[in-house]
Structure formats: C-alpha cells, structure tokens
Design an enzyme around this catalytic site. Structure first.
Site, mmCIF file in Angstrom:
data_model
loop_
_atom_site.group_PDB
_atom_site.id
_atom_site.type_symbol
_atom_site.label_atom_id
_atom_site.label_comp_id
_atom_site.label_asym_id
_atom_site.label_seq_id
_atom_site.Cartn_x
_atom_site.Cartn_y
_atom_site.Cartn_z
ATOM 1 N N GLU A 297 69.775 -19.789 35.034
ATOM 2 C CA GLU A 297 71.189 -19.433 34.959
ATOM 3 C C GLU A 297 71.447 -18.335 33.936
ATOM 4 O O GLU A 297 72.415 -18.366 33.178
ATOM 5 C CB GLU A 297 72.034 -20.674 34.644
ATOM 6 C CG GLU A 297 71.887 -21.768 35.685
ATOM 7 C CD GLU A 297 72.704 -22.995 35.382
ATOM 8 O OE1 GLU A 297 73.198 -23.632 36.321
ATOM 9 O OE2 GLU A 297 72.850 -23.317 34.181
ATOM 10 N N ASP A 376 71.592 -30.841 40.998
ATOM 11 C CA ASP A 376 72.334 -30.781 39.731
ATOM 12 C C ASP A 376 73.339 -31.925 39.608
ATOM 13 O O ASP A 376 74.529 -31.724 39.809
ATOM 14 C CB ASP A 376 73.058 -29.434 39.631
ATOM 15 C CG ASP A 376 73.606 -29.151 38.245
ATOM 16 O OD1 ASP A 376 73.310 -29.919 37.312
ATOM 17 O OD2 ASP A 376 74.330 -28.150 38.096
ATOM 18 N N GLU A 404 80.155 -34.410 34.992
ATOM 19 C CA GLU A 404 80.380 -33.011 35.345
ATOM 20 C C GLU A 404 80.833 -32.835 36.791
ATOM 21 O O GLU A 404 81.796 -32.128 37.070
ATOM 22 C CB GLU A 404 79.106 -32.201 35.095
ATOM 23 C CG GLU A 404 79.220 -30.753 35.498
ATOM 24 C CD GLU A 404 77.939 -29.965 35.268
ATOM 25 O OE1 GLU A 404 77.876 -28.803 35.692
ATOM 26 O OE2 GLU A 404 76.989 -30.514 34.671
#
Length: 836
Positions: A297, A376, A404
């Site tokens: 990322e 993820d 998240e």
C-alpha cells in the site's frame, strides 16, 4: 504504579461511575462472597522486585479482594506461618516452601493456581506468570466461583501482542474511540496515567506485548526526543509484564538519517539501524522488538532495491538479536495497482506468491505476521493459505479487534466465533491434522516462535473502544490467544459477569445478542463469501458494492449483469484454490463441495445458480439482507428488557447504539438489494425490493427552500434521490398530505448526517410538533466520518406512538449548518410491529 483513578477508588471507597472505564476489572461485590469467609488475611509476595509483576499481583489482589469480598488483606514479603495467599515464581516458592504438586510442567508465562489447601498458592514460571495467575483467581471469585481448584495454565503460544495503529499527531488509523493515549502533537503524550490501566486490562487477559504506533509508521518516532519518550511509556507497562514494541518506517535512514539510500544490504544502512536499535534499547532495555510493514500500500521496503522481503526482515532481526528482540514482519504485501482486466489477477494470491519462495530464509527471530484471511479482515474469509505454506518460518496470526470492515464499533459484532472458526480450521498440510491454532503456536511445524497479534486501537473515550459491548472482543482476543480451545460463548459469559452482572437475565440477553451478531452483520452486509460490501475506497463503513470492482485494490466481486463472484479455481480461474494443501484445494476447486458461505469467494456463477439450500444466489441475497436487518431490530427490544438491571449510563449508551444499528441495518438492506436488483434485473420473489408502501419520498413532497439531489451511490437513497436545502443559509420545508389510514404509527425519518455541520430538524403534523433533532451523530458515534450523502451518513430517527388522521399535513423543517444542508431521504409511517 497505580493510576490516580484507581487510588481514588481504593482509598476513598467511592464506586466510580459505570462508564465502562474499569471494563471487566470492576471488582464489583458478589452475592455469594460469604462462601469465601475463610480467605487468608495476608498476601505473601516472594521474590517481588519493586514495580515488578509479582508486586503488581499483590496490589491487584488487595484491590480485587477488597472490592469483591469486602475484605482487607495485608501484604508481606516473608512467610508468616499463618494461612496466606502466596504469590511468586516457582523457583522462589520451592526455596521457601518446597515442591508443590502441579499437574503438568510450567512453561514460559504459565502459572499454577491452587485454592484447595490452607494457603492459596499462585505460582508462575516467571513473574509475569504469577501475575496472570492472580488475575485468574480474581476472575474466578469475581464471578462468584469459589469452587476449590488446582490447575496449571500455560499459554498456547509465546507471542500474544496487541497492535495499536496510533499516529504521532494523536489520531488513530482505524480507531473509533477518540484520540491516542500514546501520542500528541508529534511526541509522546504528556499524560500517561491511563496507560497503567490499559496495561492492567492487557495483562489481565494474558497479553505480553504491545506495539504502540501505526504500521504505516512515521520515521520521526526515532528522533532522540521520541526515543526518550518511549522509555517513559515502557515504564508504565513494565509492572504488568507488557513489553513495548514499535513499528518502523523502512525508509527511515533516508527520511531522518541523512543517508541517500535505505537499501537493506548497504553497510551504511545496516550500521544506521544497528545504532538506532542500540539507542532504543538504552531507553527501553526490555524492548520486545519491531513490527514492519514493507512494500504494501505504498509503504517503502526492500523490493525498492530488488532485495527480497527476507533481506529486509533480517536487517532488523540482526539488529535486535543481541538484545533478545524479535521482528514481526507483516505478510500483508500486495500490489494495489493490479489490473482488473486480467481475470487471472488476484490479490488473494499475493501473500503466498511473495513469501513461499522465501520459506527458510528468514532469521530465527523473525515472525511473519499473517492476516487471518487472504484479503483484509472481511466478514468471512477462508484461512490464509500462507499458514500451511510456510513450514520453516515462524508465523503469527493477525486478528482485528477494531471493527474496520465490521461496523466500526457502532454495529454490534462479537468476533469470538469468527476467530474460533479460523483457529480451528484444519488445513490438512501433508494430509495430517494442521489446525491454524497449532500452526501459529509452532506446534505443528516445530518452529521456535509463533503466536497472535491483535489490532486493538483503543482511544481516549472512557470505555476504551467507543462501545461497551465491543470490549467483549478485546477480552475474547486475550482469552483465545492464551487458550484457543475455549468456547466463544463461555468466554463471552465470563466477560458479561465481570463487566455487567451475574443476573441470569443480563447474561441471557447479552449472550443472545452477541452470539447472533456476526451472522446478522454478515447477512445484511455481504454473504455467500462475497466479502463485506462496504465502501473500500473511502471509509470502509457504509454500503457501496460498486466500489469493490474495476480498481487496482483487488477486493473484487466480478459482479456484472448476469454473474457474480471470483473464480479462484485452478481449472479456470486465478489458481488461489491451488495454494491450499491438496485435500482443501480439491474441496474449494469443486463448486459442489465448496460451502455456500464461501461460494462467491471461490466461484464465479450466475445469479440463478442454485445453492444447497435450494435458493438461487440472488434470492439468497434478498432474503439474507431482509432477515439480517430484521434480527438487528430485535436487539433493541432485547436490550430494553434490561432496563433497571444495567446501570443507567451504560444502559442508555448501549441502547443508543442499538437503535442506530437497527436503522443503519435497513440502510444496508435496501442499498445492497437495490444495487443487485438494478444490476441483475431479477425481481425479488417476495416483491419487497424497491417496494416500500409505508414511505413518503422526500423528493415527492412539496418543497420550499429544498431541492432534489441525486445521491451517489444511487442505491444509498430510497428512490435514488434525497433533498437538500437550496443554500447553506436557507431553511427548507417539505410538506405532504398523509394518505395513510387514521391510526397510531411510528414515524421514522431517514436523513443524512454529514461531518462538518449540525443541521436542525423539526417534524410536525398539522402544526403539532412531533419531534426535533440535530444532525450531530459525529459527536455520538465513532465510525469514520463522511462529508457526503452516502451509505456512511444515511441514518434514521423514529418517533413512536404518533396519532395520525388521513388528510393531515406532514411538515418537516430543516435548518442547514456548516456544510450540512439538512438532507432528507424519506419518511415512513409504520403500523405497530412493522419494520419498514
């Protein structure tokens, strides 16, 4: 070190407000305390070093026994000959009292607890183990469990760490509970008193390490001033046996070190890291080690210089090895610019592709930290195939306590069952039993290190995670890291008794809500293995299934007009199924043997594909989203049944969240169903999708000072449109004649609550005010904010028991504030028992 709050409570005997701060360490009185009237009146501490874990255990026992049993116990550092609670290491106990009869060998951090004899014996393999034994004893009596016991408890794995994604400026990435406890304005926070109480919470569930800064690390953490600040932070955790670790920015030698390179094989870089490491250990002599996110990322890493990931990890491993440190090296490495046009591309393949060729090339103090699934932290994923791929390399599993992708702590999702499912999964490496829990403990492949890393992200709010019920996840993480054979419901009920009450009604209600919460959230967000259909390009919170596809991030669903799902087979797809051991690979390769709950993870199918249930994929989508949202409504009534059984402050705060979740679950339901109905053009057999007979669309009302606004994504508005005021200073009114039959209704208003303004609203019928409210959820909820009309900001408020006569005039007044133009979506008139 005892925090100021704890001292006040201890010395003055004042029962602190039930604001969640004390979590499961409330030490509330228990009704059956008389059963322990023979408890010794003194604590004998053996080999207690000043501010060491044994001394901490003594203070904790004093505090806990006073709170739970109302009994004062004194501390001695030598044996008195009288009955005592004896706390210390096994070595120290044997020197004073001789051998003790334990069942099984004590391992590192393990403890022996016996309450069967005259003395209560709490003996650890080391000082940390003695502290864990003290907390075990307090957990037992705190639940009114006074049955005699004698047992050895050893941790399942040596590494049991929390990861905190705190930034030096005081913000927290993926944190939903306020600002950082560790940092502010680029440096160590000035007030560290809360860290002591956080250390208590971590130690009480067996956590022995904490990484305090974001994996997307700021190199300035390594400035001399900040290194000195790390020493102060470490001092607050040390009495609880929690060792400090830090995340590193791979490019630090270039960013702050004055070098023109960060090549891990360059002698200047090696020397720089060695010197920085020595400085860190001078400030924090027991530094646990480093956590590194590299080449993922946009983060820098060794691949920049055509070096391997092992070269990068070993650079740090060699620097910390003389000090006894370890390196946690994240396997979260992937290209976030991969082309969706190539149907062989698959982000889920990245970890194995990157790390399989490097197995055995990492130093023995490197641990590869693997997210539990290949993508993820999704609502459902298969276990990462990397667990069964790395045979010669230490590994740890990375779990996420902070929600998240799972509702940001504004939706109730108890994660114990999800983690348990992953940990118990048998990957059948070499056709032998290979459960994930035994791989990460190092038992399966006989490696020296292994364990657990949990992304926690506590913040400055009193209840640590921004939600009272979300704290069950932190408790469950520690319990499962210590012993993954425990059952999530048993863990949950222990937590309920310690956190709320032993009242059977309280236990039953919170158990029912929590144990249903994961499947409920999965149902109204993303099911059949499609992932959580949240907005992956923005805040990872509200619905936006279109955001998954046609970008470089690789969390694709491959949804089109006729078909959906990733083909991850070897035969026709990306080959991801083939990364698993043969027995598992053959199961996932075959659509008939793939479980329905992972169907769209491994297979690309028509919407009309028939599931094992007999439903088509698209009808399952419709039904599951309606069923999940319907169950979310029941959580409100369940919680309301606890009124008077839970203290007022926590009762009201949980009720507020459950009412919010019930409304947002409807946003999710309608949004996802409308999106796939529009895409597939296949109607819902029950004729629910797109048909809302109880609603008045705001854009169809008579507008004055309001105008129609096309919402994006379109499916996050009923009828695709909402209304906003014509300017940020114009008060708008929307009116309509009520055509529903006369009667009593619940009046629900769906609106959008943007970050950056607090609009005021008033709803009335025939000029009789029904209710007023403000768009101020940014002050009350913890989820990542949005400045748009979208699935993140869509919400609802309900006014119950409103009397209506057919022909009455409904009027809504909206006064904009800041950037918030008093947006409205629709109004529902709901007869009793109707959800919408």
């Amino acid at each position: 070190m005892i925090s100021f709050v704890t001292i006040v409570w201890l010395l003055l005997g004042i029962v602190a407000a039930e604001d969640g701060y004390r979590a499961w360490l409330r030490y509330a009185p228990v009704a059956s305390s008389g059963n322990y009237s023979s408890l010794p009146s003194s604590i004998v501490l053996l080999n207690a070093t000043r501010n060491g874990p044994v001394s901490t255990a003594g203070r904790e026992l004093q505090q806990g026994i006073r709170g739970i049993l109302g009994k004062r116990v004194d501390i001695n550092e030598t044996a008195t000959g009288s009955p005592a609670i004896i706390v210390g290491t096994a070595e120290a106990y044997k020197l004073v009292y001789g051998d003790f009869e334990e069942e099984g060998e004590l391992e590192e951090d393990g403890y022996y607890l016996s309450t069967e004899g005259r003395d209560i014996v709490i003996v650890g393999q080391n000082q940390r183990g003695a502290l864990y034994g003290a907390f075990d004893f307090l957990r037992r009596i705190g639940q009114g469990n006074f049955a005699p016991t004698s047992h050895v408890s050893n941790p399942h794995a040596p590494i049991r760490w929390s990861n905190e994604w705190d930034n030096l400026d005081g913000t927290i990435e993926r944190g939903y509970a306020g600002t950082s406890l560790f940092f502010q304005d680029g440096h160590r926070a000035t007030n560290l008193f809360r860290l002591t109480d956080y250390a208590r919470l971590l130690a009480s569930v067996g956590i022995n390490g904490i990484v305090i800064n974001n994996v997307n690390a700021n190199a300035s953490l390594l400035s001399p001033e900040n290194i000195q600040g790390l020493g102060s932070i470490a001092n607050t955790f040390r009495p609880y046996g929690v060792r400090l670790g830090i995340s590193l920015n791979f490019a630090s030698p270039q960013i702050i070190g004055g070098l023109n390179t960060f090549d891990p094989l360059d002698p200047k870089v090696i020397s720089w890291w060695s010197n920085i490491t020595d400085a860190l250990y001078a400030s924090v002599p027991d530094l646990a080690g480093y956590l590194v996110k590299a080449n993922s990322e946009g983060q820098p890493g060794p691949l920049t210089y055509n070096r391997t990931l092992a070269d990068g990890a070993n650079l740090f491993a060699k620097a910390v090895k003389p000090h006894g440190g370890i390196v946690m090296f994240r396997a979260f490495v992937y290209d976030h610019h991969i082309s969706p046009d190539n149907w062989k591309n698959d982000r889920a393949n990245a970890a194995v592709d990157f790390f399989k060729p490097l197995d055995g090339k990492f130093d023995d103090n490197v641990v590869v930290q693997i997210k539990y699934g290949p993508i993820d932290f999704q609502v459902r994923e298969p276990p990462s195939p990397l667990f069964s791929t790395l045979r010669k390399t230490n590994v740890a599993i990375e779990l996420q306590i902070t929600q998240e992708y799972l509702g940001h702590q504004d939706h109730l999702v108890y994660l114990g069952p999800l983690w348990k499912e992953i940990l118990e999964y048998d990957l059948r490496a070499d056709d032998r039993p290979s459960k994930v829990k035994d791989i990460v403990s190092s038992e399966r492949f006989g490696r020296p290190l292994g364990g657990f890393a949990g992304v926690v992200n506590v913040g400055s709010e009193n209840n640590w995670l921004g939600s009272h019920l979300a704290m069950s996840n932190l408790y469950a993480y520690g319990m499962l890291a210590w012993n993954p054979s425990l059952e999530p419901q048993d863990i949950l009920q222990d937590w309920i008794r310690l956190t709320f009450s032993s009242d059977p009604k309280v236990i039953d209600v919170i158990t029912e809500m929590s144990m249903k919460s994961w499947p409920v959230y999965e149902n109204y967000t993303g099911n059949l293995g499609i992932q959580t259909l949240t907005d992956i390009l923005y805040t990872h919170y509200g619905p936006n299934p279109a955001s998954q596809d046609n970008n470089g991030w690789g969390q694709w669903t491959r949804a089109n007009k006729h078909t959906i799902g990733m083909d991850r087979t070897v035969k026709n797809g990306t080959g991801n199924a083939g990364q698993y051991p043969p027995q598992i690979a053959s199961q996932f390769e075959n659509i008939e043997t793939t479980p329905d709950n992972l169907l769209l993870w491994f297979h690309h199918v028509p919407y009309t594909q028939v599931l094992k249930s007999g439903k088509t994929v698209i009808q399952h989508f419709y039904d599951a989203h309606y069923e999940g949202a319907a169950v979310a409504q029941t959580f409100v009534k369940l919680w309301e049944s606890l009124k008077g059984k839970v203290d007022k402050e926590r009762y009201e705060e949980v009720l507020f969240k459950q009412v919010y979740q019930a409304g947002h679950a409807l946003v999710w339901r309608d949004s996802i169903n409308q999106f796939y109905y529009n895409l597939s053009e296949i109607p819902d057999q029950a004729k629910r999708v797109g048909n809302h007979s109880y609603r008045i669309e705001a854009e169809k009302m008579i507008l004055n000072g309001y105008k129609t606004y096309g919402v994006n994504p379109f499916h996050t508005a009923s009828g695709y449109n909402a209304i906003v005021t014509t300017s940020n200073t114009t008060t708008g009114t929307a009116t309509a004649n009520i055509t529903f039959a006369s009667g009593t209704y619940d009046l629900a208003v769906n609106y959008y609550d943007l970050y950056g303004g607090k609009a005021d609203y008033e709803v009335s019928i025939n000029n009789r005010t029904v209710g007023k409210w403000a768009g101020d959820l940014e002050d009350k909820l913890g989820h990542a904010p949005s400045i748009y009309l979208d699935g993140h900001t869509a919400t609802r408020i309900t006014f119950k028991g409103v009397n209506v006569t057919r022909g009455d005039t409904l009027r809504i007044l909206g006064k904009p504030n800041g950037i918030e133009p008093a947006p409205l979506d629709y109004v529902s008139f709901l007869p009793p028992g109707i959800v919408d």
